[in-house]
Design a protein around this motif. Structure first.
Motif, mmCIF file in Angstrom:
data_model
loop_
_atom_site.group_PDB
_atom_site.id
_atom_site.type_symbol
_atom_site.label_atom_id
_atom_site.label_comp_id
_atom_site.label_asym_id
_atom_site.label_seq_id
_atom_site.Cartn_x
_atom_site.Cartn_y
_atom_site.Cartn_z
ATOM 1 N N UNK A 170 -1.255 -6.926 -6.957
ATOM 2 C CA UNK A 170 -1.637 -5.605 -7.619
ATOM 3 C C UNK A 170 -0.734 -4.919 -8.470
ATOM 4 N N UNK A 171 0.328 -4.970 -7.798
ATOM 5 C CA UNK A 171 1.415 -4.289 -8.462
ATOM 6 C C UNK A 171 1.819 -5.204 -9.957
ATOM 7 N N UNK A 188 7.261 -0.296 -14.158
ATOM 8 C CA UNK A 188 7.464 -0.744 -12.746
ATOM 9 C C UNK A 188 7.075 0.446 -11.714
ATOM 10 N N UNK A 189 7.445 1.666 -12.191
ATOM 11 C CA UNK A 189 6.879 2.977 -11.295
ATOM 12 C C UNK A 189 5.628 3.356 -11.217
ATOM 13 N N UNK A 190 4.982 3.290 -12.805
ATOM 14 C CA UNK A 190 3.556 3.508 -12.700
ATOM 15 C C UNK A 190 2.668 2.237 -12.122
ATOM 16 N N UNK A 191 3.281 1.128 -12.159
ATOM 17 C CA UNK A 191 2.574 0.130 -11.437
ATOM 18 C C UNK A 191 2.565 0.201 -10.115
ATOM 19 N N UNK A 192 3.527 0.512 -9.363
ATOM 20 C CA UNK A 192 3.742 0.774 -8.053
ATOM 21 C C UNK A 192 2.826 1.950 -7.488
ATOM 22 N N UNK A 235 -0.556 1.533 -5.069
ATOM 23 C CA UNK A 235 -0.738 2.188 -3.779
ATOM 24 C C UNK A 235 0.557 2.539 -2.905
ATOM 25 N N UNK A 236 1.734 2.447 -3.638
ATOM 26 C CA UNK A 236 3.021 2.941 -3.346
ATOM 27 C C UNK A 236 3.156 4.323 -3.320
ATOM 28 N N UNK A 237 3.966 5.138 -2.404
ATOM 29 C CA UNK A 237 4.182 6.557 -2.612
ATOM 30 C C UNK A 237 4.951 6.745 -3.888
ATOM 31 N N UNK A 238 4.425 8.118 -4.534
ATOM 32 C CA UNK A 238 5.187 8.499 -5.743
ATOM 33 C C UNK A 238 6.532 8.929 -5.452
ATOM 34 N N UNK A 239 6.808 9.151 -4.273
ATOM 35 C CA UNK A 239 8.178 9.514 -4.070
ATOM 36 C C UNK A 239 9.153 8.196 -4.232
#
Length: 136
Positions: free
Chosen positions: A10-11, A22-26, A30-34
């Motif tokens: 999904x990433x 990459x940040x927005x994709x993460x 479903x990865x944490x915003x932090x």
């Protein structure tokens, strides 16, 4: 290539969809915003993720080429219609003919011509006793 976890797949899909952020994709995967920035960076360094990313990009490009193949045939037909239309303006017919030839690989080689001129001022110092001073 080992099967990737659905979250990583999904990433990759989100990464391709959002213009390679990459940040927005993460975050979208479903990865944490932090931790999204570091997770995205880490994932992109993974050999498996890079392989999946390349394979997915190749498949997307192949699919797009197939989708546009029909459009390319229609575009060629339009250019032919314009080129052969006796009622069309000559410039439009010429542009259509040139576009058809260009796309068929018959584009003329672009030539570059440059006129270069300059002035040269050369000063030569002769040793004493040479030339005009020799009689002194």
């Amino acid at each position: 290539m080992a099967e990737l976890r659905p979250q990583i797949m999904l990433f990759v899909n989100e990464y391709l969809k959002n213009g390679n952020n990459a940040t927005h994709a993460a975050i979208a995967a479903g990865y944490s915003e932090k931790t999204a920035s570091s997770q995205g960076s880490r994932l992109l360094k993974s050999v498996e993720v890079q392989q999946y990313l390349n394979k997915t990009e190749q498949n997307l490009n192949k699919d797009l080429r197939m989708m546009f193949a029909d459009d390319a045939v229609k575009a060629r037909e339009v250019l032919l219609e314009i080129m052969n239309d006796k009622a069309a303006q000559h410039k439009d017919r010429l542009v259509a003919a040139r576009d058809l030839l260009d796309r068929a690989g018959y584009k003329p080689i672009d030539k570059l011509q440059a006129d270069v001129s300059t002035e040269l001022n050369i000063k030569v110092e002769l040793p004493k006793g040479f030339g005009a001073d020799a009689d002194d």
